[in-house]
Enzyme design. Sequence first.
Site, PDB file in Angstrom:
ATOM      1  N   ASP A  90      38.758  35.778  42.122  1.00 27.17           N
ATOM      2  CA  ASP A  90      38.417  35.323  43.414  1.00 27.17           C
ATOM      3  C   ASP A  90      37.913  33.941  43.698  1.00 27.17           C
ATOM      4  O   ASP A  90      36.890  33.571  43.066  1.00 27.17           O
ATOM      5  CB  ASP A  90      37.220  36.306  43.885  1.00 27.17           C
ATOM      6  CG  ASP A  90      36.784  36.267  45.252  1.00 27.17           C
ATOM      7  OD1 ASP A  90      37.793  36.725  46.150  1.00 27.17           O
ATOM      8  OD2 ASP A  90      35.695  36.192  45.587  1.00 27.17           O
TER       9      ASP A  90
ATOM     10  N   GLU B 166      43.259  35.339  22.804  1.00 29.19           N
ATOM     11  CA  GLU B 166      42.623  36.199  21.789  1.00 29.19           C
ATOM     12  C   GLU B 166      43.125  37.682  21.815  1.00 29.19           C
ATOM     13  O   GLU B 166      43.214  38.271  20.872  1.00 29.19           O
ATOM     14  CB  GLU B 166      41.103  36.227  21.839  1.00 29.19           C
ATOM     15  CG  GLU B 166      40.543  35.090  21.176  1.00 29.19           C
ATOM     16  CD  GLU B 166      39.252  35.072  21.533  1.00 29.19           C
ATOM     17  OE1 GLU B 166      38.481  36.112  20.972  1.00 29.19           O
ATOM     18  OE2 GLU B 166      38.403  33.929  21.557  1.00 29.19           O
TER      19      GLU B 166
HETATM   20  C1  GLC Z   1      37.945  36.076  48.931  1.00 32.42           C
HETATM   21  C2  GLC Z   1      38.262  37.313  49.158  1.00 32.42           C
HETATM   22  C3  GLC Z   1      37.621  37.604  50.416  1.00 32.42           C
HETATM   23  C4  GLC Z   1      36.035  37.656  50.192  1.00 32.42           C
HETATM   24  C5  GLC Z   1      35.889  36.191  49.620  1.00 32.42           C
HETATM   25  C6  GLC Z   1      34.358  35.956  49.100  1.00 32.42           C
HETATM   26  O1  GLC Z   1      38.679  35.103  49.820  1.00 32.42           O
HETATM   27  O2  GLC Z   1      39.429  37.652  49.074  1.00 32.42           O
HETATM   28  O3  GLC Z   1      37.841  39.184  50.709  1.00 32.42           O
HETATM   29  O4  GLC Z   1      35.430  37.999  51.380  1.00 32.42           O
HETATM   30  O5  GLC Z   1      36.505  35.813  48.755  1.00 32.42           O
HETATM   31  O6  GLC Z   1      34.221  36.567  47.869  1.00 32.42           O
END
Ligand code: GLC
Length: 561
Positions: A226, A275
């Site tokens: 993310d 790993e």
């Molecule tokens: C990413 C996720 C989104 C979230 C953001 C903050 O863009 O896909 O849904 O709100 O990160 O974590």
Amino acid sequence: MSQQYSADSAPKSALVTVADRRDWWRDAVIYQVYPRSFADSNGDGMGDLEGVRSRLPYLRDLGVDAVWLSPFYASPQADAGYDVADYRAVDPMFGNLLDADALIRDAHELGLRIIVDLVPNHSSDQHEWFKRALAEGPGSPTRERYHFRAGQGENGELPPNDWESIFGGPAWTRVTEPDGTPGEWYLHLFAPEQPDFDWDHPAVGDEFRSVLRFWLDMGVDGFRIDVAHGLVKAEGLPDLGSHEQLKLLGNDVMPFFDQDGVHEIYRQWRLVLDEYSGDRIFVAEAWTPTIERTANYVRPDELHQAFNFQYLSTHWDAEELRACIDRTLDAMRPVGAPATWVLSNHDVTRHATRFANPAGLGTQIRLAGDRELGLRRARAATLLMLALPGSAYLYQGEELGLPDVVDLPDEVRQDPAYFRGAGQDGFRDGCRVPIPWDREGSSYGFGGGGSWLPQPAGWGELSVEAQTGAAGSTLELYRAALAARSEQADLGAGDRVEWLKAPEGVLAFRRGAFVCTANTGGEAATVRAYGRVLLASGEVTVTDDGEAKVPADATVWWIAD
Ligand code: GLC
């Protein structure tokens, strides 16, 4: 005599799993499950891991290779789970670690891989580290794991710099110190409940390498990272110097996004992953200004894949699509990474609704538009995407042709951006409405009870039950496409396409014995019949003189006789 081919005319045969194949990810079709909205096993209106497990056979039969699960970790849910309080625990609303274990095991038995979401840019404000940082006050070492700063202005009443939260409003929140006085500010690129980690602090890197190992030991096949572009901030946290942050986002390297320093983190992560046995992968959510900069994330010693958001943002237009496809393949070839293709996810308006609206409205639309047109184009766009070399991502419900729910009442909205006002307007709830499994019944088979976001009337007609076995249904089109993609034409393989001459508005390309023609124009087009119709998203008529009439907004897959 002319021959008529109806949609999804491909023969169906047994699906081949990829469980033992090396480099499976290079051409994998990966299905995103948004756990809240997929299947609810206990009738509390919220999807859960047991619900996902119970529906794995559906995903196997659909023909995908892997499942990416959006976060299911312990979280106060300020941003639907992208605010993690404990990276090693399952939130009780989704189940527990045993459920996660059972899900991973069952998936593997069915030949499906599991990719979990890792959220390293920020934690929840309820994470132990952040709670301690608040409690221990200014100057404490625990504050160094986040970005705490004194404010500007005479009494520190102004934020430390001019950065804005992606969800709107300032990217800084001032805390009340343990002694009750207004004190330092902390950085949150997203909601205030999502404080950003300071990745310069070695404890942060140590912690995340340990979290990686925790889930790798559980048997996961990879991670979706993310905000992979956000971890490193420019030295000194300099002002952006612009009040136009929203316009700059995605077009420029920002002091908080796509800084070159992030790559060192991924080189270290790659060593950890390598790993482990089993050909596991990382995929980056990296919003960068150009596909060439995206390619930096997938250099041989870094991550395996990165989402192609340039493709997701491209309009249904032959010229634009061709340019994006070429540029993507050209950018990925030198680093040896597969291209990825994606049309929808949990953060953007579903493509059936985007394409129902005039081009140029962006990826965040809350207008229903012309639904019939949108669905026709969505089906055609999917067949085009699945004909391209590389890996493709599907978002739950797109195989049902689901539109965004654009008329959710204000009182049910949950997207944190909705509550922040100044930025986006909370459009993301529209693509997160729980999916319909059955024609009827409470929550259309999503679970025994209600659903955390209300499903619209008529949702049952779009259900898995209603579309299964129905000639011409979008679900059957996806099933046929995925079966044909892997068995008949090996479409994900390779790294190039050979463009063919085609009428205006039509894209045509060859991949060995396979040809794809996509008519993006508003009128029917006449193209060469390149062999037998393997699959089509609309009615195509082949005449005796070797030509074919492709209706507006339709894609045809051909295979040489
Ligand atoms: C990413 C996720 C989104 C979230 C953001 C903050 O863009 O896909 O849904 O709100 O990160 O974590």
